[in-house]
Scaffold this motif. Structure first.
Motif, PDB file in Angstrom:
ATOM      1  N   GLY A 188     -33.818  -5.485   4.329  1.00  0.00           N
ATOM      2  CA  GLY A 188     -34.326  -4.142   4.613  1.00  0.00           C
ATOM      3  C   GLY A 188     -33.370  -3.034   4.194  1.00  0.00           C
ATOM      4  O   GLY A 188     -33.797  -2.017   3.626  1.00  0.00           O
ATOM      5  N   THR A 189     -32.076  -3.198   4.409  1.00  0.00           N
ATOM      6  CA  THR A 189     -31.093  -2.138   4.101  1.00  0.00           C
ATOM      7  C   THR A 189     -30.980  -1.866   2.600  1.00  0.00           C
ATOM      8  O   THR A 189     -31.130  -0.713   2.164  1.00  0.00           O
ATOM      9  N   PRO A 190     -30.750  -2.884   1.746  1.00  0.00           N
ATOM     10  CA  PRO A 190     -30.682  -2.592   0.313  1.00  0.00           C
ATOM     11  C   PRO A 190     -32.018  -2.110  -0.261  1.00  0.00           C
ATOM     12  O   PRO A 190     -32.030  -1.320  -1.219  1.00  0.00           O
ATOM     13  N   LEU A 191     -33.126  -2.516   0.315  1.00  0.00           N
ATOM     14  CA  LEU A 191     -34.423  -2.041  -0.161  1.00  0.00           C
ATOM     15  C   LEU A 191     -34.580  -0.536   0.065  1.00  0.00           C
ATOM     16  O   LEU A 191     -35.056   0.193  -0.807  1.00  0.00           O
ATOM     17  N   SER A 192     -34.170  -0.092   1.237  1.00  0.00           N
ATOM     18  CA  SER A 192     -34.240   1.344   1.534  1.00  0.00           C
ATOM     19  C   SER A 192     -33.375   2.134   0.559  1.00  0.00           C
ATOM     20  O   SER A 192     -33.761   3.203   0.062  1.00  0.00           O
ATOM     21  N   SER A 193     -32.200   1.584   0.262  1.00  0.00           N
ATOM     22  CA  SER A 193     -31.301   2.249  -0.683  1.00  0.00           C
ATOM     23  C   SER A 193     -31.901   2.277  -2.085  1.00  0.00           C
ATOM     24  O   SER A 193     -31.839   3.306  -2.790  1.00  0.00           O
ATOM     25  N   LEU A 214     -38.440  -1.083 -12.289  1.00  0.00           N
ATOM     26  CA  LEU A 214     -37.716  -1.205 -11.024  1.00  0.00           C
ATOM     27  C   LEU A 214     -38.670  -1.150  -9.834  1.00  0.00           C
ATOM     28  O   LEU A 214     -38.468  -1.833  -8.829  1.00  0.00           O
ATOM     29  N   SER A 215     -39.717  -0.346  -9.968  1.00  0.00           N
ATOM     30  CA  SER A 215     -40.713  -0.250  -8.884  1.00  0.00           C
ATOM     31  C   SER A 215     -41.393  -1.594  -8.657  1.00  0.00           C
ATOM     32  O   SER A 215     -41.659  -1.993  -7.517  1.00  0.00           O
ATOM     33  N   LYS A 216     -41.670  -2.304  -9.758  1.00  0.00           N
ATOM     34  CA  LYS A 216     -42.285  -3.630  -9.625  1.00  0.00           C
ATOM     35  C   LYS A 216     -41.366  -4.581  -8.870  1.00  0.00           C
ATOM     36  O   LYS A 216     -41.800  -5.347  -8.003  1.00  0.00           O
ATOM     37  N   ASP A 217     -40.076  -4.533  -9.221  1.00  0.00           N
ATOM     38  CA  ASP A 217     -39.116  -5.415  -8.546  1.00  0.00           C
ATOM     39  C   ASP A 217     -38.957  -5.054  -7.067  1.00  0.00           C
ATOM     40  O   ASP A 217     -38.846  -5.934  -6.211  1.00  0.00           O
ATOM     41  N   VAL A 218     -38.948  -3.738  -6.786  1.00  0.00           N
ATOM     42  CA  VAL A 218     -38.831  -3.298  -5.396  1.00  0.00           C
ATOM     43  C   VAL A 218     -40.059  -3.740  -4.594  1.00  0.00           C
ATOM     44  O   VAL A 218     -39.942  -4.206  -3.458  1.00  0.00           O
ATOM     45  N   ASP A 219     -41.251  -3.592  -5.208  1.00  0.00           N
ATOM     46  CA  ASP A 219     -42.478  -4.048  -4.526  1.00  0.00           C
ATOM     47  C   ASP A 219     -42.445  -5.554  -4.278  1.00  0.00           C
ATOM     48  O   ASP A 219     -42.908  -6.034  -3.241  1.00  0.00           O
ATOM     49  N   ARG A 220     -41.892  -6.258  -5.251  1.00  0.00           N
ATOM     50  CA  ARG A 220     -41.774  -7.701  -5.103  1.00  0.00           C
ATOM     51  C   ARG A 220     -40.838  -8.054  -3.947  1.00  0.00           C
ATOM     52  O   ARG A 220     -41.133  -8.941  -3.137  1.00  0.00           O
ATOM     53  N   LEU A 221     -39.736  -7.363  -3.853  1.00  0.00           N
ATOM     54  CA  LEU A 221     -38.791  -7.601  -2.759  1.00  0.00           C
ATOM     55  C   LEU A 221     -39.415  -7.233  -1.414  1.00  0.00           C
ATOM     56  O   LEU A 221     -39.170  -7.901  -0.398  1.00  0.00           O
ATOM     57  N   LYS A 222     -40.229  -6.193  -1.392  1.00  0.00           N
ATOM     58  CA  LYS A 222     -40.927  -5.817  -0.163  1.00  0.00           C
ATOM     59  C   LYS A 222     -41.874  -6.934   0.281  1.00  0.00           C
ATOM     60  O   LYS A 222     -41.976  -7.252   1.468  1.00  0.00           O
ATOM     61  N   LEU A 223     -42.580  -7.519  -0.703  1.00  0.00           N
ATOM     62  CA  LEU A 223     -43.493  -8.610  -0.403  1.00  0.00           C
ATOM     63  C   LEU A 223     -42.741  -9.814   0.159  1.00  0.00           C
ATOM     64  O   LEU A 223     -43.166 -10.435   1.145  1.00  0.00           O
ATOM     65  N   ASP A 226     -41.686  -9.067   3.639  1.00  0.00           N
ATOM     66  CA  ASP A 226     -42.837  -9.153   4.538  1.00  0.00           C
ATOM     67  C   ASP A 226     -43.158 -10.606   4.872  1.00  0.00           C
ATOM     68  O   ASP A 226     -43.486 -10.942   6.010  1.00  0.00           O
ATOM     69  N   ARG A 227     -43.046 -11.470   3.876  1.00  0.00           N
ATOM     70  CA  ARG A 227     -43.307 -12.888   4.109  1.00  0.00           C
ATOM     71  C   ARG A 227     -42.312 -13.464   5.112  1.00  0.00           C
ATOM     72  O   ARG A 227     -42.685 -14.165   6.063  1.00  0.00           O
TER      73      ARG A 227
END
Length: 382
Positions: A188-193, A214-223, A226-227
Motif C-alpha cells: 500500500g505505501t509504495p503504491l500511494s507514492s 506506468l498506469s497499467k503497472d500501478v493498476d496491476r499492483l492494485k489488483l 486487492d487479491r
C-alpha cells in the motif's frame, strides 16, 4: 517440518504397538493360567462326583457335595457313551428352554475347546459318562480384552492424529493469511507514492507514453494488493459473465507469453453468468495459465474449455507441457510443493483454497500424461 511430522508419528505408533504387544503377551499368559486352573477345577468336580457315586464315607460325601455345588462359573455338559445329553450346569436356562438346539450347539463348541473327562458310572457293566466343559465368562472376557484395547488405542491414535492435523492446518492457514495481509499492507505505501509520482508526470505531455504504461503497472499492483487483502476474509461473490472474465485474463497472459505459445478459449456460449469473486477468480486462472506456460518451456498450446451443465460450470485448462506423475496429482496442491527452482509453491495451493473454500467448487487435476500435457479442471456450482 516433514521429518519431524514423520518422526513423532513413528514414535506414537511404536508406543501403541508396544502397549498392545505387551498387553497381548500378558493376557495370553493370564488366559493360559486361568484355563489351566479351570481344567483343574473341572477335574476336581469330576472326582467329587465319583466320590458321590461311591459314597464311601460321610466326610468325603460332604466334601464332594461342597465341591459339586460350588462350581458356579464353568459351564459343563454331561453325556453318556452314545453322546446323549444327561445334564448341564452353568448354562443359560432361558436359552435352554427357548432353543431346543442350544445344548447340542454348546456341546459341539465344548468338544472343540477341550478334551472331555471320563467318569466311570458302573464298573461291572463298564458304563461311562463324559463331562465336557467350556471357558468361563471371565476367561472369555479376558481373551477379548486385547482386541477391545486395540480398538480403543486405534481410536485414540486416530483422534490425536486428526487433532494434530487440524491444528497444523489451522496454524498454516493463519500463517498464509497473515503473510497475505501483511504483503497487501506493505504494498500500500509504495503504491500511494507511485500514484503521486504519476500525477506529477501527467503535468508534462511529453511523458504521455510513460504515464500510460506506468498506469497499467500501478493498476496491476492494485489488483494484486486487492487479491492479497481478500485472503482470509469471506469474499463477495458477484454475478458476472465468466466467459468474458476468462477471455480478459487470457488476453493479459497472451501478451506476456512466448510467441510460440498459442492460447485459445473454447465456449459454446458467448455469455455465461456465474457467481464468483472477479479478483480472486482471475488469480486462479492466472496461476493455472502461468503453471501451464512453465510446463511447456516456451512452446506449445493451451486450451481453455468452458462448458455449461445444469447445476455447474466446468473450466478445463489443458496444456501440452511435460505432464505430472499420477502420484503427484494431490501433492501439486500442497503448500511448498514446486518443480521449479524458484518460487514458494503456493500458487496452486492458494488457487485450490479460493475455489473450494470461497466459491464452494472444486479444483483438481483432471488428467495428465508425461511429456504430453496436463488438464486442470475448475468446477463451479451454479
Amino acid at each position: 517440518m516433514f521429518k519431524q511430522y514423520i518422526g513423532w508419528k513413528f514414535v506414537l505408533a511404536s508406543i501403541a504397538v508396544l502397549i498392545i504387544g505387551t498387553t497381548i503377551w500378558f493376557v495370553s499368559n493370564l488366559s493360559r493360567n486361568i484355563q489351566e486352573e479351570e481344567r483343574k477345577k473341572v477335574a476336581t468336580w469330576v472326582e467329587a462326583n465319583r466320590e458321590l457315586l461311591r459314597a464311601s464315607s460321610e466326610a468325603n460325601l460332604n466334601l464332594a457335595v461342597d465341591i459339586v455345588t460350588n462350581n458356579t462359573t464353568i459351564p459343563l455338559i454331561l453325556t453318556d457313551e452314545t453322546g446323549k445329553i444327561l445334564d448341564s450346569r452353568n448354562l443359560d436356562s432361558m436359552r435352554i428352554m427357548q432353543d431346543p438346539h442350544f445344548l447340542n450347539n454348546e456341546l459341539q463348541a465344548f468338544k472343540k475347546q477341550h478334551p472331555p473327562f471320563i467318569m466311570e458310572v458302573d464298573s461291572k457293566q463298564k458304563l461311562y459318562n463324559y463331562i465336557y466343559y467350556g471357558d468361563s465368562l471371565i476367561l472369555r472376557q479376558i481373551r477379548y480384552y486385547p482386541y477391545i484395547q486395540l480398538i480403543v488405542v486405534t481410536l485414540f491414535i486416530a483422534i490425536v492424529l486428526f487433532a494434530l492435523s487440524s491444528t497444523n492446518r489451522a496454524t498454516q492457514n493463519q500463517v498464509w493469511v497473515g503473510l497475505a495481509k501483511e504483503t497487501a499492507h506493505q504494498l500500500g505505501t509504495p503504491l500511494s507514492s507511485m500514484e503521486a509520482w504519476l500525477e506529477i508526470l501527467r503535468d508534462n505531455e511529453a511523458n504521455a507514453t510513460i504515464v500510460t504504461e506506468l498506469s497499467k503497472d500501478v493498476d496491476r499492483l492494485k489488483l494484486i494488493t486487492d487479491r492479497f487483502s481478500k485472503i482470509g476474509s469471506v469474499p463477495k461473490l458477484e454475478e458476472k459473465d465468466i466467459v468474458a472474465q476468462i477471455e480478459n485474463m487470457t488476453n493479459y497472459i497472451r501478451k506476456r507469453a512466448p510467441q510460440k505459445v498459442i492460447l485459445t478459449v473454447h465456449s459454446a456460449e458467448e455469455e455465461l453468468p456465474a457467481m464468483f469473486s472477479p479478483p480472486l477468480f482471475d488469480w486462479v486462472v492466472e496461476n493455472l495459465l502461468k503453471n501451464a506456460l512453465d510446463a511447456m518451456e516456451g512452446k506449445g498450446k493451451i486450451d481453455i474449455t468452458i462448458e455449461n451443465h445444469p447445476t455447474f460450470i466446468t473450466i478445463d485448462v489443458a496444456d501440452t507441457g511435460k505432464g505430472i506423475p499420477k502420484l503427484s496429482f494431490e501433492k501439486v496442491f500442497k503448500p511448498g510443493f514446486s518443480t521449479k527452482k524458484r518460487g514458494w509453491g503456493l500458487g496452486l495451493s492458494l488457487a485450490k483454497r479460493i475455489i473450494e473454500e470461497y466459491h464452494r467448487g472444486r479444483l483438481y487435476v483432471k488428467s495428465s500424461e508425461i511429456n504430453k500435457g496436463t488438464t486442470f479442471r475448475i468446477l463451479l456450482r451454479k
